[in-house]
Design a protein around this motif. Structure first.
Motif, PDB file in Angstrom:
ATOM      1  N   PHE A 236       0.821  -1.201   0.000  1.00  0.00           N
ATOM      2  CA  PHE A 236       0.000   0.000   0.000  1.00  0.00           C
ATOM      3  C   PHE A 236       0.861   1.260   0.000  1.00  0.00           C
ATOM      4  O   PHE A 236       0.540   2.232  -0.676  1.00  0.00           O
TER       5      PHE A 236
ATOM      6  N   PHE B  29      -7.424   3.776  -6.872  1.00  0.00           N
ATOM      7  CA  PHE B  29      -7.987   2.963  -5.793  1.00  0.00           C
ATOM      8  C   PHE B  29      -9.434   2.585  -6.085  1.00  0.00           C
ATOM      9  O   PHE B  29      -9.891   1.529  -5.687  1.00  0.00           O
ATOM     10  N   HIS B  30     -10.115   3.472  -6.810  1.00  0.00           N
ATOM     11  CA  HIS B  30     -11.516   3.201  -7.164  1.00  0.00           C
ATOM     12  C   HIS B  30     -11.600   1.930  -8.004  1.00  0.00           C
ATOM     13  O   HIS B  30     -12.347   1.005  -7.687  1.00  0.00           O
TER      14      HIS B  30
ATOM     15  N   CYS C 169     -10.625  -1.204  -6.026  1.00  0.00           N
ATOM     16  CA  CYS C 169     -11.724  -1.647  -5.164  1.00  0.00           C
ATOM     17  C   CYS C 169     -12.757  -2.402  -5.988  1.00  0.00           C
ATOM     18  O   CYS C 169     -13.241  -3.463  -5.585  1.00  0.00           O
TER      19      CYS C 169
ATOM     20  N   PHE D 256      -4.366  -4.032  -3.341  1.00  0.00           N
ATOM     21  CA  PHE D 256      -5.720  -4.406  -2.973  1.00  0.00           C
ATOM     22  C   PHE D 256      -5.917  -5.913  -3.015  1.00  0.00           C
ATOM     23  O   PHE D 256      -6.644  -6.473  -2.183  1.00  0.00           O
TER      24      PHE D 256
ATOM     25  N   LEU E 129      -4.563  -7.184   0.175  1.00  0.00           N
ATOM     26  CA  LEU E 129      -5.500  -6.876   1.258  1.00  0.00           C
ATOM     27  C   LEU E 129      -6.681  -7.837   1.225  1.00  0.00           C
ATOM     28  O   LEU E 129      -7.127  -8.336   2.260  1.00  0.00           O
TER      29      LEU E 129
ATOM     30  N   VAL F  19      -5.708 -11.102   2.745  1.00  0.00           N
ATOM     31  CA  VAL F  19      -5.636 -11.025   4.209  1.00  0.00           C
ATOM     32  C   VAL F  19      -7.034 -11.062   4.809  1.00  0.00           C
ATOM     33  O   VAL F  19      -7.328 -11.823   5.735  1.00  0.00           O
ATOM     34  N   LEU F  20      -7.921 -10.238   4.241  1.00  0.00           N
ATOM     35  CA  LEU F  20      -9.273 -10.142   4.798  1.00  0.00           C
ATOM     36  C   LEU F  20     -10.014 -11.457   4.660  1.00  0.00           C
ATOM     37  O   LEU F  20     -10.668 -11.915   5.593  1.00  0.00           O
TER      38      LEU F  20
END
Lengths: 237, 222, 50
Positions: free
Chosen positions: A20, A46-47, A50, A197, A200, A203-204
């Motif tokens: 990040f 980032f949009h 995501c 992302f 991430l 991880v999530l």
């Protein structure tokens, strides 16, 4: 069910954080400002990341839905639920950043553009997934119903998109069939954001699956202790 | 195939004897049309697009009432298990229920449409044949999705208002396309102008009918 | 142009979303881990007592 070995999560989180940091650097210092939109365009990296990660979640949910119906193995249900929840979080972020980007650029918070409409309807469908989850008690039955919901929601996506595209679109198309439509440093920034992302997301997803597995384990242990069915501490998903 | 036909006949006959679903659908549809008429400021001219929107709000909300009841009778008498023990396959049951829902919605629309024309102007009347085509497509799409999710909500433990919450997000594209096509029809557009909408509606119906048949085994098993 | 405001707002939203979600799931995980430990301890005690 839960391995008692060294927890690799801190390592994974550190890697994600580094990615990040690289992404933020690439977006704000490496990529040039866009000519027409100026600085606001930096929301884009980032949009889009995501959005792609959200889509990845829903694809995962659909696949694990099919896998559950075929195999009747509850681990697929857990994976599906975890994926939908993460997808919902990222879809919310996509909608929020999309509105914050649309306001200065299109001068409107919201337009009924295909991509916006699709994201919004996806959000509704997968929010309904959790309403359904909360409404069914039996594990097997809940898993089957949720699997169907995830598949139906995923199948709905192309139709929503197609129907919305019959309206006129003002959303910029960045990735076309004939190649990517942007300057190389921008592409680098986008790819680094995407990698961040994706990490991430991993991880999530891992964490969410573990939480659901732990809740399951707790249920089993409580059952073994032969306590009263614990309404007060019923595991929250 | 024959047993599916028997289920259709059974449901229609039961409805004839005690028309619960029909009354709910009609009454609610009428009420919605009147409420929407009140909600539109007096003297406003109803454009074709507004008219289409009003008509589809009434149809959508009244149909969800009928769909929600499609497994009520079986649940009351605990005869869903019996139906599944009979030679009727889950796919057959899904198909039969979908057909019944389609018929109910069509009948309800037969009554809702005249009231719509009375309240909102008979200038829309000339578009009836094309409108019938849109209604047919939308009904079968609603019936496919609705039967699937009515079966799911019938099995859920807490199912108040669950069906609309699951059903509406999924049929939103279908509603949007039906409204657009109807608006064009009311405005007097020729078929080629809105045929692409009809095609996507047909695709929606086909996909969800197929999905319903594929997963009915898993839905009815539990 | 106050478009920078929107840029900042969007990035704040993203960070808030990510960290908020991480925080919520992290606390949930901790709570479950504690509960699991407690249960296992209790089980080992009851089984030792038998």
């Amino acid at each position: 069910m839960i391995p008692r070995t060294r927890n690799p999560e801190p390592v994974l989180i550190t890697c994600t954080a580094l990615l990040f940091a690289a992404a933020v650097y690439a977006v704000f210092f490496h990529a040039p400002a866009e000519r027409v939109m100026g600085l606001v365009q930096k929301i884009f990296y980032f949009h889009l990341s995501c959005a792609l990660v959200a889509f990845l979640s829903f694809t995962t949910a659909c696949i694990s839905g099919v896998a559950y119906l075929v195999s009747r193995d509850l681990k697929w249900d857990v994976l599906g639920a975890a994926a939908v929840e993460i997808g919902l979080v990222f879809t919310t972020l996509v909608l929020a950043t999309g509105m914050l980007w649309g306001r200065p650029v299109w001068n409107a918070w919201w337009t009924w553009d295909p991509r916006l409409t699709t994201s919004l309807i996806l959000w509704f469908i997968f929010a309904a997934y959790f309403i359904l989850r909360a409404a069914v008690e039996k594990r097997q039955q809940r898993a089957a119903y949720c699997a169907v919901m995830a598949i139906a929601g995923f199948v709905d996506v192309p139709i929503v998109f197609l129907s919305a595209r019959l309206w006129r679109s003002i959303h910029p198309v960045v990735i076309r069939a004939d190649g990517v439509n942007m300057a190389p440093p921008m592409l680098t920034a986008l790819l680094v954001s995407l990698a961040a992302f994706a990490a991430l997301w991993g991880v999530l997803l891992r964490r969410r699956v573990r939480i659901l597995a732990m809740a399951e384990q707790i249920r089993i242990l409580e059952h073994r202790l032969d306590r009263e069915p614990a309404q007060a501490r019923r595991a929250r998903y | 195939m024959r047993s599916a036909w028997l289920v259709i006949r059974k449901d229609l006959r039961a409805e004839l004897r005690r028309p619960q679903a029909m009354i709910a659908m009609l009454f609610f549809g009428f009420l919605l049309l009147v409420i929407l008429d009140v909600a539109v400021p007096a003297g406003t001219e109803i454009t074709p697009e507004t008219g289409a929107g009003i008509l589809w709000v009434a149809i959508t909300f009244s149909s969800v009432l009928g769909l929600g009841r499609s497994f009520d009778r079986e649940k009351e008498n605990h005869c869903l298990e019996g139906l599944l023990l009979s030679p009727l396959s889950p796919e057959g049951l899904f198909g039969a229920k979908m057909a019944v829902n389609c018929i109910f919605m069509g009948l309800a629309e037969l009554a809702i449409l005249p009231l719509f024309f009375i309240l909102y102007g008979d200038a829309f009347l000339r578009s009836l044949p094309a409108l019938a085509l849109v209604l047919l497509l939308a009904n079968s799409g609603f019936a496919a999705t609705g039967t699937l999710f009515a079966a799911i909500t019938a099995g859920a433990d807490r199912n108040e208002a669950l069906l609309p919450m699951l059903f509406f997000p999924l049929v939103m594209p279908l509603i949007a396309m039906a409204v657009r096509a109807t608006g064009m029809i009311f405005a007097g557009a020729p078929l080629p102008e809105y045929s692409s909408w009809l095609q996507v509606m047909a695709a929606f119906t086909l996909i969800f009918t197929g999905l319903g048949f594929l997963v009915s085994r898993h839905i009815f098993r539990d | 142009m106050n478009s920078t405001f929107f840029l900042i707002a969007a990035y704040l939203a993203i960070w808030a979303g990510i960290f908020g979600y991480l925080l919520v799931t992290g606390r949930h995980q901790q709570r479950l881990a504690r509960r699991l430990e407690m249960l296992e301890e209790r089980i080992s005690r009851t089984e030792a007592g038998q």
